[in-house]
Design a protein around this motif. Structure first.
Motif, short mmCIF file in Angstrom:
data_model
loop_
_atom_site.label_atom_id
_atom_site.label_comp_id
_atom_site.label_asym_id
_atom_site.label_seq_id
_atom_site.Cartn_x
_atom_site.Cartn_y
_atom_site.Cartn_z
N THR A 240 0.57 -1.19 0.05
CA THR A 240 -0.19 -0.08 0.05
C THR A 240 0.79 1.26 0.03
OG1 THR A 240 -0.09 0.04 2.25
CG2 THR A 240 -1.84 -1.27 1.30
N VAL A 256 -6.55 3.69 2.53
CA VAL A 256 -5.90 2.75 1.52
C VAL A 256 -5.95 1.43 2.24
CG1 VAL A 256 -4.01 1.91 0.35
CG2 VAL A 256 -4.57 4.45 0.29
N LYS A 258 -5.52 -3.04 1.91
CA LYS A 258 -5.00 -4.12 0.88
C LYS A 258 -6.20 -5.10 0.69
CE LYS A 258 -1.33 -7.56 -0.20
NZ LYS A 258 -0.09 -8.08 0.53
#
Length: 261
Positions: A240, A256, A258
């Protein structure tokens, strides 16, 4: 429906160059962005592989309630946009190299196109080029290796700069006055590119045009959001940190995550 997010996908972080233009023009919209970095670059894959990846990404965005999907990848658009539009009911916005404006604006009669192998070899690219460059010299260059370096966070590396020099310097021998960036990763290289090609060459990408088209389609379907606060989610199927660093210059707060997709 108006509050539902706009979905955006790309073979990695490059499509965030499109996403930036979209939220600039449509600040009230929620967005979900998929960075399919695990499968980057799409430009080296077959048409069948590209369509399969686009189906995977689209179905994930649809499952998350997206009202419209932007295919923020030139290679994906030129190889898969017709399939997506024919097989799903929600609107799809594609992205193509900005060949038309470059050809119309050229004074020297020569333009350069820096793109991936998958875009340059596509039927849609060939058709667009044929339509708008009848009296124009077009110098095409496959930017092999650039996407991988950008995905690795090596924007300012010596290796990347040397690659750019090897790709761009020969174009200048044809007296190009416009350079079309045919990959959404490449706008992140504009400072280095401008330094190599000089001020007499205008660099063109498709971000603003895609944002305007997105607004037009949302308006047509009465889907423009009116809420004051927008929410942006980003998913990547690999590390990320590069995506987070790319976004940190644009947003104060963002998520963000994963995700295995």
């Amino acid at each position: 429906m108006k509050k539902q997010p706009i979905g955006i996908f790309d073979s990695g972080i490059g499509g965030t160059s499109i996403w930036k233009e979209v939220i600039k023009l449509l600040p009230n919209e929620n967005t979900i962005y998929l960075a399919d970095s695990k499968n980057a670059p799409y430009g080296e894959k077959s048409t069948e592989e590209i369509i399969s990846l686009c189906i995977k990404n689209s179905e994930l965005l649809i499952s998350k309630g997206c009202k419209l999907i932007i295919v923020a990848c030139n290679t994906a658009t030129t190889n898969a946009i017709d399939y997506l539009r024919n097989n799903y009911t929600i609107p799809f916005i594609g992205i193509e190299p900005a060949i038309k404006p470059a050809a119309l604006l050229s004074k020297t009669g020569a333009i350069g196109i820096l793109a991936t192998k998958g875009t340059l070899a596509s039927e849609l690219f060939e058709k667009t080029t044929a339509n708008y460059t009848k009296n124009i010299t077009t110098v095409e260059q496959n930017g092999e290796g650039l996407v991988q370096l950008i995905e690795n966070g090596e924007l300012n590396s010596h290796q990347l700069n040397e690659l750019l020099i090897s790709y761009l310097k020969p174009m200048l021998n044809y007296n190009i006055d416009h350079l079309v960036l045919g990959c959404t990763h490449y706008p992140y290289l504009i400072p280095q590119i401008q330094n190599i090609v000089g001020d007499n060459v205008k660099i063109i990408d498709s971000g603003e045009a895609v944002a305007k088209q997105t607004k037009a389609i949302l308006k047509k379907h009465n889907l423009i959001a009116s809420q004051k606060k927008s929410n942006h989610l980003f998913y990547t199927n690999i590390k990320t940190n590069v995506l987070s660093e790319t976004l940190s210059n644009v947003l104060a707060t963002f998520t963000v995550e994963k995700l295995d997709f």
